[in-house]
Enzyme design. Structure first.
Site, short mmCIF file in Angstrom:
data_model
loop_
_atom_site.label_atom_id
_atom_site.label_comp_id
_atom_site.label_asym_id
_atom_site.label_seq_id
_atom_site.Cartn_x
_atom_site.Cartn_y
_atom_site.Cartn_z
N SER A 139 0.83 -1.18 0.00
CA SER A 139 0.00 0.00 0.00
C SER A 139 0.87 1.24 0.00
O SER A 139 2.07 1.18 0.27
CB SER A 139 -0.87 0.04 1.27
OG SER A 139 -1.77 -1.05 1.30
N SER B 239 -3.27 -3.53 -2.80
CA SER B 239 -2.61 -2.30 -2.36
C SER B 239 -3.65 -1.25 -1.99
O SER B 239 -4.59 -1.01 -2.72
CB SER B 239 -1.73 -1.79 -3.49
OG SER B 239 -0.80 -0.85 -3.02
N ASP C 1 -3.96 2.36 -1.86
CA ASP C 1 -3.24 3.55 -2.30
C ASP C 1 -4.17 4.73 -2.20
O ASP C 1 -5.07 4.92 -3.03
CB ASP C 1 -2.74 3.35 -3.72
CG ASP C 1 -1.81 2.14 -3.81
OD1 ASP C 1 -0.90 2.05 -2.98
OD2 ASP C 1 -2.02 1.30 -4.69
#
Lengths: 343, 343, 343, 343
Positions: free
Chosen positions: B230, B268, B270
């Site tokens: 991340s 992830s 983000d």
């Protein structure tokens, strides 16, 4: 169930057996009520899509934000991955962190979750600070764990219970409410169930009767009053629908709220979380058979009606409550209201 | 600052004095590092738009979700109301609740907040579970409060510090990184600062050099590796921009991440949180003078460049780390990489 | 294909046979170029997911708006219903209506569509007004119909062709570009193809080389230049992915654009339309088997790489163009650029 | 105005002078009705925020998509830039392109627009194909230009006029409807006006009376009926609100639709476009003074009530219509309905 006991039936579709979110097979509800001393009027309501290990058997889900003045956690992952891997916890605004810890305390230690290092806890809230000492943060992770543990199917207690213990709705005592609709077989035979934590304002109308106007109690009647507050709405269905169509169903729940006279005022956190329980739809199965777009409209109507009625039920089930600083919030004058429908 | 110390300068715009998010006047950063025994490698990084009472003096803000597999809390209210009323806390995935409690412990008791019963705590996270005993939930609310309390302007420590203590990026040791850009006066003279918690994968490229390929370390090189992880990105600016244009700036930060070779893989989280510090723009003032749409493009370029460089700086600042179960993550071979730029 | 002919290969995955969007089985491209007199430099590029009746056999689709300064029509229905029922037409900004009429002229009269009274035409555009007499609205519905009719698989002409006839990118001549990636069987074996209409600015970088800086040509080098313009990106795949994961893939295309140095400036309309061609995924079938979330990351990387290369290919394929008012836009100095990669 | 003429008044706020969108100072409406032969029953309704050059004097605006099965064009740019630079045209589904051409024909040749090469035309639609030969595409750009040219303030004709000539709502004849609310000075004194093109289904309720149930005419009463159709809603206000709060107001319009019993079924394109007319808010001015978040709730209530009443007005104003293939759609039995309110 509440409003129907008073002879008021809303909508054109038929409720399920309990007229509750638990009419969706597998869905369980657990509630812990904290009513202590003069100032503690709060609690926890847990809604579980099923009672297996939710992290291992995620269900399709979606969130719709009617008005985002609120602290619902877990939204971005549900929207990104299209699924839910946690019980849904409802509580008060300043106890969201306790809700998350309680979920982790429960989920991290389930069999099979020994190596789980990431879990998307879902906790919604409304602000019960008028009747409850909210700054005391009296809800503890153990209360949350308890609500999850005692969750079960069947009838659901409504009104001044769990996360609805201290809430206020349209100036009357609000609380937990629930309702359901079972579609006729010709429209698929699916069930849609809704549970709400009602804590908002506006100009109450019930089945088209302008109750708020008649009773002289509504927002902006004069300058002093506000329509603020919030409504958490959980929608469950056994229809095989994916994230995208669940989001569309979630949007209809706000239309149900609108039919009660709610206006989603600036200070209101009005959120809908919708999920499907269908086994064949569990994302881990890798294969799905979902409804086509043109098959979901009946579910829309069902979600609208069940949300409207769940909110009205929360008002009919709630009773007068005395809380923080001796404040009293009166219940809806049910006899007076039901009389309007008998005229 | 890190990469520039190795002779690597990215982009066409010029960094501010510290090449840090703190180049935006008023912004403060505080970090608490938990490195205990063999298994605890985590911490807290706090970013404060200003050091006054944030609840009373909210700042314009926006969130952009690059990939929503993450637990950032506070997003829906920021998007609805367009503002931020809490310090921004970064920590590990399972300590988000501790982050919220720490914020409440700090904010509810500030002078002027005696009656506050609703506060939108903002906590982001990445998963440091490879090096850290994340299931131990070692971050406590007091660590969070401490990070807020010690926050200050000036240079920012990068690498294995605060919320970056245990993170991994492109297979190398990641961590906290920061960078900034100061626009020429002809383009408004505003500053854009970025701070990242880097913990993601992909195919590393630095200033266009395919470093990952050259070093033979990248995602999907073979089947076993994953690009998951991340990246939390905080963007600050003193430009007078409102929520809508802050969201547009936030979107560009993900473009900066893309320039490092990140791919925002499925696993992830983000996220970008962008805010403006301009005093005249504080929403409580009731009056605003904001940049026109066509004046924001230079801020876009600045956000892209500063994000790219902040991520690269996190790699240059981080050092080898030994953690949970004796696992070791090596730092980027900085000399080897910087040699690529001298050839 | 263009850039690879000059010895420049981007990314770590492998292109398909034609390094074109048509590597996705069934996808067809048709282009009509309008280059007349001194002032007309425009055209139409049509992308068809398949060559059957698209209204009757819709395909899963999604749109992602990188920067919404543009006139792409058809977006809300794609997002709501998750599918595409029209050929995708690219043209110039003021010819979008002609694009819609051309689609209707074609689609309404296909066998089986005799009673169709609602069709979601999809037309994207960039502004070729620097080289083209855009206000003349020279594209006619018949040009659009022709582009649809002549669409076919196999190699795709790039550069100054169709909707790319008059576009400008990074200050050089832009145009149509395409590229693809075929995943190894171990990652599913799917193909991702991209076609772009490049017409935007920023600071060009190719395979990490800061080409714009080296050539001294980039946005904000001095105050006079702007990075405005637009990029239409079409992403096709034969992977069985639904709307939600197609939207995630679409988001990665903007990350590919970022890797070329694009900044999605205020005046840029940067849109991605992604679709899947998988037969078993046709929504009319009522049953689907889609990839799990954690299987899509390789498609993300493929989308990023193919978009990056499609844009670079558009620059390598385009040639000098003289247009409106005698204006000349030079092609990228390809030999000079490719020399950078041989050093 | 229609429903009020029949003794039915909805909500708790007070309408403006004309109970029309034109109560918002400066707003103008122009309508062209195409009722020719037996099969043409369609038209154009234009709404102008002001009668100056809209491209040069853009107004703040936002779009909310209630249900996106529709072809409204211009949405992404409004959402990105937060403004409107075109008249708003409503027409039928297959005439959207004609709407765009008509707007361009008008706008490109206004004084000051000689060099405009990009204009975000805004055209909404509903499907009048039950009564109208929609496939004939009888609306021409000149009809659109005419509607813009004849637009004016003051009373607005409702019912079977302009874009409402051939529409159907709740199984009755729908059409154009309008309503407004003027807030008391204590709540800011602002006006909110709404104009709708009603063409959708559900279970009609008026002022809470379950009219559809009583009349035995509603969707899903039996399997054969559908609630499909669409509703275009335009909301105008003179309150100084920016894009973000306009989007919030737009969301409330769908809540107004919900109060009429609409369910936003799968096949319904339910869109809201909201704009503000305040001069000091024109984005070109570079400086703005906007309402604080907590000042907008009264505007929410106003938008809900005005939308509800505009829809009901469209039903009261519409008359029986005979159209395509001899089909007849009856008007709402107004006397019968108004009798319900006198009991």
């Amino acid at each position: 169930n509440s409003a129907r006991n008073y002879g008021i039936s809303l909508g054109v579709l038929t409720p399920g057996e309990w007229n509750a979110i638990t009419d969706v097979p597998g869905v369980a509800v657990g509630q812990v009520t904290l009513k202590e001393g003069e100032n503690i009027r709060t609690g926890v309501t847990a809604v579980l899509p099923h009672q297996l290990n939710l992290f291992q058997q995620k269900v399709p889900a979606a969130v719709f934000v009617g008005n985002g003045f609120g602290k619902l956690v877990g939204t971005t992952q549900i929207q990104e991955l299209g699924n839910l891997e946690s019980p849904i916890i409802l509580t008060n605004t300043l106890s969201v962190a306790a809700g998350m810890e309680g979920i982790l305390d429960h989920m991290l230690f389930l069999e099979g979750n020994e190596n789980v290092g990431s879990l998307n806890a879902v906790v919604g809230e409304t602000n019960d600070g008028y009747l409850n000492d909210i700054r005391g943060r009296h809800v503890k992770p153990d209360d949350v764990r308890e609500a999850i543990k005692i969750a079960k199917g069947g009838p659901v207690i409504e009104g001044n219970v769990g996360a609805g213990t201290g809430t206020v709705c349209f100036g009357f005592k609000g609380g937990i409410g629930t309702s359901s609709r079972k579609l006729p077989e010709s429209l698929g035979g699916f069930t849609v169930g809704v549970l709400v934590q009602s804590n908002f304002g506006g100009v109450l109308q019930i089945g088209g009767q302008p109750v708020g106007k008649i009773l002289g109690q509504y927002s902006y009647k004069n300058q002093l009053e506000s329509a603020d507050g919030s409504c958490m709405i959980v929608v469950a269905t056994d229809a095989p629908v994916d994230h995208r169509n669940l989001e569309r169903i979630a949007r209809r729940a706000i239309m149900g709220l609108a039919r009660t006279g709610g206006i989603a005022s600036n200070g209101s956190g009005d959120y809908v979380l919708a999920f499907s329980t269908t086994k064949e739809h569990l994302l881990t199965s890798g294969s799905t058979a979902t409804l086509a777009n043109d098959q979901v409209s009946p579910l829309f109507l069902a979600a609208i009606e069940a949300t409207e009625e769940a909110i009205i039920n929360s008002l009919f089930a709630a009773e007068d409550m005395k809380g923080k600083n001796g404040r009293i919030v009166k219940a809806l004058p049910k006899e007076k209201v039901s009389a309007l429908f008998r005229e």
